[in-house]
Design an enzyme around this catalytic site. Structure first.
Site, PDB file in Angstrom:
ATOM      1  N   GLY A 129      76.140  67.592  48.411  1.00 40.61           N
ATOM      2  CA  GLY A 129      76.651  68.959  48.299  1.00 40.61           C
ATOM      3  C   GLY A 129      78.123  68.940  47.922  1.00 40.61           C
ATOM      4  N   GLU A 164      77.228  61.342  54.019  1.00 42.82           N
ATOM      5  CA  GLU A 164      76.425  60.255  54.601  1.00 42.82           C
ATOM      6  C   GLU A 164      75.388  59.701  53.626  1.00 42.82           C
ATOM      7  OE1 GLU A 164      73.445  63.395  56.868  1.00 42.82           O
ATOM      8  OE2 GLU A 164      73.276  61.259  57.222  1.00 42.82           O
ATOM      9  N   THR A 189      82.507  66.024  53.084  1.00 41.68           N
ATOM     10  CA  THR A 189      81.486  66.989  53.515  1.00 41.68           C
ATOM     11  C   THR A 189      82.179  68.141  54.225  1.00 41.68           C
ATOM     12  OG1 THR A 189      79.710  67.480  55.070  1.00 41.68           O
ATOM     13  CG2 THR A 189      80.995  65.550  55.583  1.00 41.68           C
ATOM     14  N   ILE A 190      81.727  69.348  53.938  1.00 39.65           N
ATOM     15  CA  ILE A 190      82.308  70.483  54.657  1.00 39.65           C
ATOM     16  C   ILE A 190      81.879  70.434  56.123  1.00 39.65           C
ATOM     17  CG2 ILE A 190      82.409  71.985  52.624  1.00 39.65           C
ATOM     18  CD1 ILE A 190      80.084  73.596  54.020  1.00 39.65           C
ATOM     19  N   ASP A 191      80.799  69.693  56.422  1.00 38.79           N
ATOM     20  CA  ASP A 191      80.279  69.662  57.796  1.00 38.79           C
ATOM     21  C   ASP A 191      81.140  68.822  58.752  1.00 38.79           C
ATOM     22  OD1 ASP A 191      78.225  71.138  56.779  1.00 38.79           O
ATOM     23  OD2 ASP A 191      76.687  69.608  56.970  1.00 38.79           O
ATOM     24  N   GLU A 226      73.714  76.626  61.475  1.00 46.09           N
ATOM     25  CA  GLU A 226      72.352  76.720  60.924  1.00 46.09           C
ATOM     26  C   GLU A 226      71.383  75.770  61.637  1.00 46.09           C
ATOM     27  OE1 GLU A 226      72.475  75.462  56.812  1.00 46.09           O
ATOM     28  OE2 GLU A 226      73.560  73.627  57.336  1.00 46.09           O
ATOM     29  N   ARG A 267      72.993  92.875  64.042  1.00 48.85           N
ATOM     30  CA  ARG A 267      72.863  92.513  62.625  1.00 48.85           C
ATOM     31  C   ARG A 267      73.172  91.030  62.460  1.00 48.85           C
ATOM     32  NH1 ARG A 267      71.171  97.085  62.398  1.00 48.85           N
ATOM     33  NH2 ARG A 267      71.868  98.767  61.016  1.00 48.85           N
ATOM     34  N   HIS A 271      76.464  79.263  51.033  1.00 50.78           N
ATOM     35  CA  HIS A 271      77.251  78.443  50.102  1.00 50.78           C
ATOM     36  C   HIS A 271      78.632  79.006  49.805  1.00 50.78           C
ATOM     37  CE1 HIS A 271      73.164  76.941  49.647  1.00 50.78           C
ATOM     38  NE2 HIS A 271      73.726  75.805  49.304  1.00 50.78           N
ATOM     39  N   ARG A 326      81.173  76.685  50.756  1.00 56.70           N
ATOM     40  CA  ARG A 326      81.396  75.465  49.963  1.00 56.70           C
ATOM     41  C   ARG A 326      82.133  75.734  48.659  1.00 56.70           C
ATOM     42  NH1 ARG A 326      75.957  72.435  50.281  1.00 56.70           N
ATOM     43  NH2 ARG A 326      76.006  72.573  48.030  1.00 56.70           N
TER      44      ARG A 326
END
Ligand code: F6P
Length: 345
Positions: free
Chosen positions: A10, A102, A124-126, A221, A269, A275, A278
């Site tokens: 990603g 990874e 990675t944004i994670d 998520e 809500r 994305h 990102r």
């Protein structure tokens, strides 16, 4: 040497800063640079472009990657490893700089063991890669998510609603924890700590009984419910797996919103940031981190440190073994959640 650069997995804001730094520093050291398009797919299918000073000009502030990316797995391709080695030889490519998370670095680590001259840069944004304190892209994603939470606060308050904000983070809740703390979330749900929906609703009840008429819940998520009868695991978009065996997550926001409304009766809500986290311009922090990591990768090339990766350790950028980064995922520091918890309810 002729050095190939690729970006895999990603995308993450700051990739272009890394490419620019690697190319500028390696060119200055007298090497020839070649861009490999679309990650590992590019070397398997011989998709290349020459990289000179001009090709990396004006890209520092741009999101995405000028080299494009894919989730192609060399080791899920027939004779993948042999093809990489042959294509490098046929095209006179002596060494590779692989920029990825990874999956991409896992492939890089195996190729290094097979004798390919390769160095890595963690992305990675994670922020879930081991052996580096932070990955570039994470700070931008947290800033995007924090701004969204700020905006959702005002509309939640105006309408007396609960709003669930779904952020990225498959196995680690770094974005949820940081953006949740920065945005003053009333509840944060992360994959590392399975939640109980009744406890979530009790916390919301207490807050609303205490005089508040709105709440913000931030959920990764990959957040999962405690395994009890009738409760479910990770919420998936579909059952398809990518070439690294990952499922497509998504839907926890809606799922939680429905449950919260049903149990509490509060109008609820959900918003999925997806994305948006990102894309777009990297923060100054990610530009600087990307530039420092790219510079370090070029130094690792100079030192023949094949099988190494540039990493942020404290305030220094240093070389670490690729295998260290890809062994296991870096989950969140649970102390962060103690801090966040103080403000729940
Ligand atoms: O790169 C990591 C990540 O952003 C995860 O947080 C997310 O689950 C996944 O990528 C989404 O992948 P894709 O872009 O393939 O939908």
């Amino acid at each position: 040497m002729k050095i190939g650069v690729l970006t895999g997995g990603g995308d993450a804001p700051g990739l272009n800063a890394v490419i620019r730094a690697v190319v500028r520093k390696c060119l200055a050291n007298g090497h020839e640079m070649i861009g490999i398009r679309e990650g590992w797919r590019g070397i398997l299918e011989n998709k290349y472009e020459t990289l000179d000073r001009n090709s990396v000009s004006g890209i520092l502030h741009r999101g995405g990657t000028i080299l494009a990316t894919s989730r192609t797995n060399v080791y899920k391709t027939e004779d993948g490893e042999a093809k990489v080695i042959k294509n490098m030889k046929d095209n006179g490519i002596d060494a590779l700089v692989a920029i990825g998370g990874e999956d991409t670095l896992g492939v890089a680590s195996k190729l290094a063991k097979a004798g390919v001259k390769i160095v890595g840069v963690p992305k990675t944004i994670d922020n879930d890669l081991s052996a580096t304190d932070f990955t570039f892209g994470f700070d931008t994603a947290v800033n995007v998510a924090t701004e969204a939470i700020d905006r959702l606060h005002t509309t939640a308050e105006s309408h007396n609603r609960v709003i669930v904000v779904e952020v990225m983070g498959r196995h680690a809740g770094w974005i949820a924890a940081y953006a949740g703390i920065a945005g003053g979330a009333d509840i944060i749900l992360v994959p590392e700590i399975p939640y109980d929906i009744n406890e979530v609703c009790d916390t919301l009840h207490k807050r609303h009984e205490g005089g508040k008429s709105f709440s913000i819940v931030v959920a990764s998520e990959g957040a999962v419910a405690k395994k009890k009868e009738g409760e479910v695991g990770m919420i998936l978009q579909d059952q398809k797996l990518d070439s690294f065996g990952h499922v497509r997550l998504g839907g926890i926001g809606n799922f939680l919103a429905e449950q919260i409304e049903k149990i509490t009766g509060y109008e609820t809500r959900s918003t999925v940031l997806g994305h948006i986290q990102r894309g777009g311009t990297p923060t100054a922090f990610d530009r600087v981190l990307g530039t420092r990591l790219g510079f370090c990768a070029a130094e690792l090339v100079e030192e023949n440190k094949w099988g190494y990766m540039a990493a942020l350790k404290g305030t220094s950028v240093v070389g670490v073994q690729l295998a260290e980064a890809t062994g296991e995922l870096k989950t969140i520091d649970l102390q962060l959640m103690d801090v966040a918890n103080t403000f729940f309810g």
